[in-house]
Design a protein around this motif. Structure first.
Motif, PDB file in Angstrom:
ATOM      1  N   ASP A 694       0.853  -1.186   0.000  1.00 45.50           N
ATOM      2  CA  ASP A 694       0.000   0.000   0.000  1.00 45.50           C
ATOM      3  C   ASP A 694       0.890   1.238   0.000  1.00 45.50           C
ATOM      4  OD1 ASP A 694      -1.792   2.041   0.389  1.00 45.50           O
ATOM      5  OD2 ASP A 694      -2.915   1.029   1.980  1.00 45.50           O
ATOM      6  N   ARG A 695       0.860   1.976  -1.104  1.00 42.36           N
ATOM      7  CA  ARG A 695       1.750   3.128  -1.218  1.00 42.36           C
ATOM      8  C   ARG A 695       1.403   4.246  -0.243  1.00 42.36           C
ATOM      9  NH1 ARG A 695       1.745   3.901  -7.636  1.00 42.36           N
ATOM     10  NH2 ARG A 695      -0.253   2.853  -7.417  1.00 42.36           N
ATOM     11  N   ARG A 696       0.230   4.175   0.377  1.00 47.19           N
ATOM     12  CA  ARG A 696      -0.129   5.179   1.381  1.00 47.19           C
ATOM     13  C   ARG A 696       0.420   4.825   2.758  1.00 47.19           C
ATOM     14  NH1 ARG A 696      -6.413   4.631   0.247  1.00 47.19           N
ATOM     15  NH2 ARG A 696      -5.646   2.484   0.391  1.00 47.19           N
ATOM     16  N   ARG A 697       0.937   3.597   2.905  1.00 46.63           N
ATOM     17  CA  ARG A 697       1.438   3.150   4.207  1.00 46.63           C
ATOM     18  C   ARG A 697       2.915   2.777   4.155  1.00 46.63           C
ATOM     19  NH1 ARG A 697      -1.418  -1.395   6.592  1.00 46.63           N
ATOM     20  NH2 ARG A 697      -1.112  -0.348   8.601  1.00 46.63           N
ATOM     21  N   LEU A 698       3.557   3.165   3.058  1.00 47.42           N
ATOM     22  CA  LEU A 698       4.968   2.811   2.901  1.00 47.42           C
ATOM     23  C   LEU A 698       5.637   3.870   2.036  1.00 47.42           C
ATOM     24  CD1 LEU A 698       7.115   0.591   3.475  1.00 47.42           C
ATOM     25  CD2 LEU A 698       6.481  -0.421   1.284  1.00 47.42           C
ATOM     26  N   TYR A 699       6.723   4.452   2.531  1.00 49.50           N
ATOM     27  CA  TYR A 699       7.430   5.516   1.820  1.00 49.50           C
ATOM     28  C   TYR A 699       8.927   5.207   1.780  1.00 49.50           C
ATOM     29  CZ  TYR A 699       3.009   7.878   2.565  1.00 49.50           C
ATOM     30  OH  TYR A 699       1.674   8.190   2.580  1.00 49.50           O
ATOM     31  N   ILE A 700       9.547   5.575   0.675  1.00 48.91           N
ATOM     32  CA  ILE A 700      10.971   5.291   0.481  1.00 48.91           C
ATOM     33  C   ILE A 700      11.673   6.580   0.077  1.00 48.91           C
ATOM     34  CG2 ILE A 700      12.658   3.954  -0.849  1.00 48.91           C
ATOM     35  CD1 ILE A 700      10.478   1.834  -1.239  1.00 48.91           C
ATOM     36  N   HIS A 701      12.797   6.848   0.714  1.00 49.70           N
ATOM     37  CA  HIS A 701      13.576   8.045   0.389  1.00 49.70           C
ATOM     38  C   HIS A 701      15.049   7.681   0.338  1.00 49.70           C
ATOM     39  CE1 HIS A 701      15.124  12.089   0.264  1.00 49.70           C
ATOM     40  NE2 HIS A 701      15.760  11.929   1.414  1.00 49.70           N
ATOM     41  N   ASN A 702      15.685   7.980  -0.774  1.00 53.82           N
ATOM     42  CA  ASN A 702      17.111   7.701  -0.938  1.00 53.82           C
ATOM     43  C   ASN A 702      17.908   8.922  -0.490  1.00 53.82           C
ATOM     44  OD1 ASN A 702      19.629   6.829  -1.660  1.00 53.82           O
ATOM     45  ND2 ASN A 702      19.245   6.788  -3.858  1.00 53.82           N
ATOM     46  N   ALA A 703      18.532   8.832   0.673  1.00 53.91           N
ATOM     47  CA  ALA A 703      19.284   9.953   1.241  1.00 53.91           C
ATOM     48  C   ALA A 703      20.782   9.763   1.072  1.00 53.91           C
ATOM     49  CB  ALA A 703      18.943  10.107   2.715  1.00 53.91           C
ATOM     50  N   THR A 704      21.201   8.867   0.194  1.00 51.32           N
ATOM     51  CA  THR A 704      22.637   8.565   0.050  1.00 51.32           C
ATOM     52  C   THR A 704      23.438   9.804  -0.312  1.00 51.32           C
ATOM     53  OG1 THR A 704      22.072   6.320  -0.662  1.00 51.32           O
ATOM     54  CG2 THR A 704      24.302   7.098  -1.135  1.00 51.32           C
ATOM     55  N   ALA A 705      22.980  10.568  -1.294  1.00 52.33           N
ATOM     56  CA  ALA A 705      23.746  11.727  -1.759  1.00 52.33           C
ATOM     57  C   ALA A 705      23.736  12.873  -0.760  1.00 52.33           C
ATOM     58  CB  ALA A 705      23.195  12.203  -3.106  1.00 52.33           C
ATOM     59  N   GLN A 706      22.723  12.926   0.096  1.00 50.62           N
ATOM     60  CA  GLN A 706      22.604  14.041   1.042  1.00 50.62           C
ATOM     61  C   GLN A 706      23.362  13.786   2.343  1.00 50.62           C
ATOM     62  OE1 GLN A 706      19.653  12.722  -0.460  1.00 50.62           O
ATOM     63  NE2 GLN A 706      19.997  14.244  -2.062  1.00 50.62           N
ATOM     64  N   THR A 707      23.868  12.569   2.532  1.00 46.38           N
ATOM     65  CA  THR A 707      24.472  12.184   3.797  1.00 46.38           C
ATOM     66  C   THR A 707      25.864  11.611   3.563  1.00 46.38           C
ATOM     67  OG1 THR A 707      22.263  11.590   4.585  1.00 46.38           O
ATOM     68  CG2 THR A 707      24.126  10.878   5.936  1.00 46.38           C
ATOM     69  N   ALA A 708      26.847  12.106   4.282  1.00 46.26           N
ATOM     70  CA  ALA A 708      28.195  11.550   4.226  1.00 46.26           C
ATOM     71  C   ALA A 708      28.376  10.569   5.376  1.00 46.26           C
ATOM     72  CB  ALA A 708      29.230  12.654   4.311  1.00 46.26           C
ATOM     73  N   THR A 709      29.150   9.522   5.135  1.00 45.73           N
ATOM     74  CA  THR A 709      29.438   8.528   6.165  1.00 45.73           C
ATOM     75  C   THR A 709      30.943   8.398   6.314  1.00 45.73           C
ATOM     76  OG1 THR A 709      27.413   7.292   5.720  1.00 45.73           O
ATOM     77  CG2 THR A 709      29.186   6.121   6.857  1.00 45.73           C
ATOM     78  N   LEU A 710      31.446   8.691   7.507  1.00 52.73           N
ATOM     79  CA  LEU A 710      32.879   8.644   7.807  1.00 52.73           C
ATOM     80  C   LEU A 710      33.111   7.510   8.793  1.00 52.73           C
ATOM     81  CD1 LEU A 710      33.462  12.479   8.211  1.00 52.73           C
ATOM     82  CD2 LEU A 710      33.466  11.106   6.119  1.00 52.73           C
ATOM     83  N   THR A 711      34.018   6.607   8.462  1.00 51.78           N
ATOM     84  CA  THR A 711      34.249   5.406   9.258  1.00 51.78           C
ATOM     85  C   THR A 711      35.532   5.549  10.076  1.00 51.78           C
ATOM     86  OG1 THR A 711      33.139   4.049   7.616  1.00 51.78           O
ATOM     87  CG2 THR A 711      34.571   2.911   9.160  1.00 51.78           C
ATOM     88  N   VAL A 712      35.437   5.185  11.344  1.00 52.06           N
ATOM     89  CA  VAL A 712      36.590   5.152  12.253  1.00 52.06           C
ATOM     90  C   VAL A 712      36.725   3.707  12.705  1.00 52.06           C
ATOM     91  CG1 VAL A 712      37.621   6.078  14.346  1.00 52.06           C
ATOM     92  CG2 VAL A 712      36.073   7.504  12.983  1.00 52.06           C
ATOM     93  N   SER A 713      37.858   3.073  12.388  1.00 51.68           N
ATOM     94  CA  SER A 713      38.026   1.645  12.640  1.00 51.68           C
ATOM     95  C   SER A 713      39.389   1.358  13.245  1.00 51.68           C
ATOM     96  CB  SER A 713      37.851   0.859  11.341  1.00 51.68           C
ATOM     97  OG  SER A 713      38.094  -0.516  11.534  1.00 51.68           O
ATOM     98  N   GLY A 714      39.408   0.421  14.209  1.00 49.26           N
ATOM     99  CA  GLY A 714      40.679  -0.015  14.780  1.00 49.26           C
ATOM    100  C   GLY A 714      40.640  -0.045  16.297  1.00 49.26           C
ATOM    101  N   PRO A 715      41.660  -0.610  16.905  1.00 50.37           N
ATOM    102  CA  PRO A 715      41.686  -0.753  18.372  1.00 50.37           C
ATOM    103  C   PRO A 715      41.562   0.576  19.109  1.00 50.37           C
ATOM    104  CG  PRO A 715      43.406  -2.086  17.352  1.00 50.37           C
ATOM    105  CD  PRO A 715      42.832  -1.225  16.272  1.00 50.37           C
ATOM    106  N   ARG A 716      42.006   1.672  18.522  1.00 49.52           N
ATOM    107  CA  ARG A 716      41.969   2.963  19.194  1.00 49.52           C
ATOM    108  C   ARG A 716      40.813   3.844  18.696  1.00 49.52           C
ATOM    109  NH1 ARG A 716      45.907   3.944  22.509  1.00 49.52           N
ATOM    110  NH2 ARG A 716      45.565   6.203  22.450  1.00 49.52           N
ATOM    111  N   SER A 717      39.844   3.240  18.004  1.00 46.99           N
ATOM    112  CA  SER A 717      38.733   4.033  17.476  1.00 46.99           C
ATOM    113  C   SER A 717      37.887   4.645  18.579  1.00 46.99           C
ATOM    114  CB  SER A 717      37.873   3.174  16.550  1.00 46.99           C
ATOM    115  OG  SER A 717      37.383   2.030  17.229  1.00 46.99           O
TER     116      SER A 717
END
Length: 942
Positions: A694-717
């Protein structure tokens, strides 16, 4: 047939001589000629050979309706299967007839016509089935082919691609189209006018008319000038080849120099002023060279100054042809055959050209040209493409437009208005429908609007060979054969006899074929119906559809918001999954830099720009149900604030993508799919939302381009992030592995998700894209005191391979199922339906010898295995493949090569040694679990 240039001026010509060759013969034309008009003026009667029987064929038409004159062109430019009637003559052209060898006049395959009685329609289906059709197919195709591609020639470069919007698109630059465009432009509408001719004017270029006190040619010139003044776009040599969904109209603009142009036009309204096509008359041998459309004969005479002959017979069943006979009278011996008075042509005589016609009253008339008119068929192809329905007009003997189509109007001769007064009136009516108050119609002088026609359809059992489709060698006898064999449906008739197929699309032949089938089956023409008109209306060069398909113009790389910062830090950028991303940093050689970054990421902390990761939000009361359907894994049990890894499958059960699903709230999820699959996953979500939910009860929004994701990884993260201060606790109790929460950076909300693609403690910080630069700079500044390293994608690929984490499309292929990757639990535990479920229970999916994901250890002392190397099994007859290496790296952490692969029965063969072959070199590997580093996962909480 004797042809010559007349002394009267021709509208489109200059006195400049143009030299060209046709089938090796040196000829001359004038600037402004088409190839066809130059051939006619040069006394070339045979311009091609028919498709099946290789019969000699001359010119029939003057535009896109031409079924015979197809040529290959080289010299100034290279073209294959070009219509001689629509291709401009250029100095130095080398023109060759198609389907003929060595030339159209002396075709060595002309003997085929002698065996015509043995090769009727569909003969190849019946004759060459035994012993094997494929033995005969190459030879048949070679004989029946049209143009030949020269592999070393330079063909027209890819077309420019232009997107255009306008209030009104007018297709056709004849009187109806010109008047419509002019009045709409005067009222302030933005107008695009296109016409496939060499110049505007349509029928006014060769029919005499007095409009508002000036002749038709002058009226056209004034209209063209005013349209230019008003800013309308006027495109000549431009064919509207298709109407598609949402009022998209495709135009192909042919240009004599440079690339063609492909126009994608989205108008508010479309006027189809596409005119009508003259039909042949049915009589024996009506395909001989010199038998031509009466309209074409008049056009060649008045537009190009080329006469069809010296002894001309004009035969007609309608009132539109009177002017043709009058035009030729001063320069030729003209005889008229009027079907309305009961006199008909029953047969034509001649060999390589017509030399006489026999009439129904028994008389014979000598002739070197026969101009025939069997009536006019409105050009309604585009109207039908727009889902318009047709109705039959018993008086005019045509199919014409039926009920209106939204935003599409059909006017002029295209709507069976054959008198000039009716043409203008139809344009005025259409203009009023779109809100233009049409002024008084142009004043006509001495022009009759009446149109009369008598029925002249082909009949069963006509004597001789009466040709219906000139391009495909379909005769009345072929249609009679189809009826006898019960191919009476219009679609079956088309395919059984090839009537109206290929480049012709039945422009001159369809209606006659339908009428004969109606007579044979005791039906009316509308009861027989019409075939489906599909785009393109006339052939469009592949280069036009292809567009500029080289380099970045093929698939422009997407760019990170932090690209300039990465360049300042010495990043080496490469394209990964459509994104331009850092591969490694610094001045070292690639291998050394990658090893350094990977090792330092294991020892301290690494900063990585993961912005291309998917961030597709799914919201609404049906969101949880939707996620259960989309994912192979059960997702509705996921608690808010937590994450879960899962697979997205195709309907075939094949793994399409893998990634983490984040549940922010009860009815809000974020699909974190692979970077390269974001557009595909987004399209898949939208497709199933519309199809199943039901398109009235389900919405989809692609926010990939509007949001940056920065990853911090490792024992000292954790230590580094504590120092940054994002207003959120990074302790294991507050933010455990596979959990998400919200923090803040300088007043901007930051989503912190604890997930890992390296096997170490890792955090993904998602922030508004325009704030990413400040956050990245803060991370780098504080990271200096923690020995942080900037990490490129190559080092990340090494780290993930150490853990046995897959990259979909690299460690999977077009046959990989989730069970092949070690995920079998949902197959037995998940009860609700999901995408691809049915396919996972097929016999193929349950095969025990499927290739499965494994690790491969090097045991022969050699270096790392080449990616793509095959595991092989020696058999009595040689070797066969067991699978292949999908990923291969040198692990700085383990100090040895590591590899992943898809190997037959791999999950049950851990510890087994197999041979690995690449380019003839044989190596050895031990099958192992995919995870080579920290299999217990202790470093996730270190």
């Amino acid at each position: 047939m004797t042809s010559f240039r007349t002394l009267q001026p021709a509208n489109s010509l200059t006195e400049k001589v143009v030299r060209f060759t046709f089938d090796g013969q040196r000829l001359e034309g004038l600037e402004g000629d088409t190839i066809a008009s130059a051939l006619l003026a040069s006394d070339v009667s045979i311009v091609g050979r028919s498709f099946k029987y290789h019969r000699p064929r001359g010119l029939w038409g003057v535009g896109v309706e031409e079924p015979n004159a197809f040529v290959d062109v080289s010299g100034t430019r290279s073209l294959v299967n070009a219509r001689a009637t629509t291709e401009m003559l250029v100095d130095g052209m080398d023109v060759r007839s198609v389907n003929a060898s060595p030339s159209a006049a002396r075709d060595r395959h002309s003997f085929v016509d002698r065996f015509a009685r043995f090769i009727p329609s569909a003969f190849y289906y019946k004759t060459f089935m035994w012993p094997n059709w494929h033995l005969f197919e190459p030879h048949i195709r070679k004989m029946a082919g049209l143009g030949v591609i020269d592999p070393i020639a330079t063909y027209p470069q890819p077309a420019d691609q232009i997107n255009e919007t306008c209030d009104l698109l007018v297709v056709g630059g004849g009187p109806a189209g010109l008047l419509s465009a002019l009045i709409a432009a005067r009222s302030g509408r933005s107008v695009v006018l296109c016409d496939d001719g060499l110049e505007l004017g349509g029928s006014l270029l060769h029919h005499r008319a007095m409009i508002d006190g000036v002749d038709g040619f002058e009226w056209v010139r004034r209209c063209r000038q005013e349209l230019h003044t008003l800013g309308a776009k006027v495109l000549t040599r431009t064919t509207a080849f298709g109407i598609y969904d949402h009022n998209l109209v495709g135009l192909n603009e042919r240009r004599p120099v440079g690339a063609d142009r492909l126009w994608r036009v989205r108008p508010s309204a479309v006027f189809l002023a596409t005119g009508a096509i003259e039909r042949p008359l049915p009589f024996a041998n009506n395909d001989l060279p010199g038998i031509m459309s009466a309209e074409a004969g008049l056009a060649y005479l008045r537009r190009f100054g080329a006469a069809a002959g010296k002894r001309i017979v004009v035969a007609t069943n309608n009132s539109m042809t009177k002017e043709v006979a009058e035009a030729f009278a001063p320069i030729a011996d003209v005889r008229e055959v009027d079907y309305r008075r009961g006199v008909r042509i029953v047969g034509a005589h001649g060999g390589s050209r017509v030399d006489a016609v026999e009439l129904s009253n028994g008389s014979v008339i000598q002739a070197d040209a026969v101009l025939v008119s069997g009536g006019f068929t409105p050009t309604i192809h585009l109207f039908c493409q727009a889902r318009g329905k047709l109705k039959w007009d018993d008086k005019l003997l045509v199919f014409r437009a039926g009920e209106d189509v939204p935003n599409v109007s059909i006017i002029g001769a295209a709507d069976a208005n054959f008198g000039l007064g009716e043409v203008f009136e139809s344009a005025g009516n259409a203009l009023r429908k779109i809100g233009c108050e049409a002024p008084a119609m142009p004043r006509l002088e001495g022009h009759s609007s009446s149109f009369e026609i008598v029925e002249t359809w082909p009949k069963p059992k006509m004597e001789g060979r009466v040709w219906i489709d000139l391009q495909h060698d379909v005769t009345t006898k072929d249609i009679e054969l189809a009826a006898r064999e019960n191919f009476v449906s219009v679609e079956h008739l088309k395919r059984y006899t090839t009537l109206g197929m290929a480049t012709d699309q039945g422009k001159t032949s369809n209606l006659a074929g339908l009428a004969l089938m109606a007579e044979l089956t005791g039906r009316t023409v509308p009861e027989v119906g019409t075939t489906t008109y599909r785009p393109p209306f006339t052939p469009v060069p592949f280069g036009s559809f292809a567009g500029a398909r080289g380099g970045v113009l093929l698939n422009p790389p997407r760019r990170l918001v932090l690209e300039n910062l990465h360049r300042d830090d010495g990043a080496h950028l490469r394209e990964y999954g459509g994104w331009l991303r850092p591969a490694w940093y610094g001045d070292e050689a690639e291998e050394r830099a990658v090893q350094r970054e990977a090792m330092q990421a294991r020892k301290s902390v690494a900063l990585f720009d993961g912005s291309p990761l998917g961030k597709i939000e799914v919201m609404g009361p049906q969101a949880a149900e939707f996620m259960d359907f989309i994912y192979y894994n059960t997702m509705s049990t996921l608690k808010p604030g937590r994450c879960r890894y899962g697979f997205i499958l195709r309907e075939s059960g094949i793994v399409y993508d893998d990634g983490v699903l984040v549940r922010l709230e009860e009815n809000r999820f974020i699909v974190s799919c692979s970077s390269s699959h974001v557009p595909g996953v987004y399209a898949m979500l939208e497709e199933w939302r519309q199809d199943r939910f039901d398109r009235r009860r389900l919405y989809i929004h692609n926010a990939t381009a509007q949001t940056a994701t920065l990853t911090v990884s490792g024992p000292r993260s954790k230590v580094l992030l504590d120092a940054v201060g994002l207003g959120i606790s990074f302790d294991d109790a507050s933010l455990p592995h596979m959990a998400t929460g919200w923090g803040s950076f300088d007043g901007t909300q930051v989503r912190v998700t604890r997930v890992s693609f390296t096997g170490d403690r890792s955090y993904e910080l998602s922030i508004r894209a325009d704030r990413a630069e400040a956050l990245w700079s803060r991370l780098k500044h504080i990271g200096q005191s923690h020995n942080a390293v900037l990490m490129g994608l190559e080092a990340l690929m090494t780290l993930r391979a150490e853990k046995g984490f897959i990259v979909t499309g690299k460690d999977s292929d077009g046959m990989t199922l989730p069970m092949d990757l070690g995920s079998s639990a949902p197959l037995s535990k998940k009860k609700v339906d999901y995408l691809g479920k049915r396919s996972l229970f097929t016999e193929e999916a349950q095969r025990p010898d499927r290739t499965q994901l494994v690790g491969l250890e090097v045991i022969d002392g050699g270096g790392r295995f080449p990616t793509g190397a095959h595991g092989v099994l020696k058999t009595g007859s040689g070797k066969r493949s067991l699978g292949y290496v999908t990923s291969s790296y040198h692990s700085p952490t383990l100090g040895r090569p590591i590899a992943l692969g898809l190997i037959e029965r791999g999950a049950a063969r851990h510890g087994e040694v197999i041979d690995v072959q690449h380019l003839g070199e044989m190596r050895q590997a031990r099958i192992a679990p995919p995870c080579a580093f920290d299999p217990e996962g202790e470093r996730l909480n270190a």
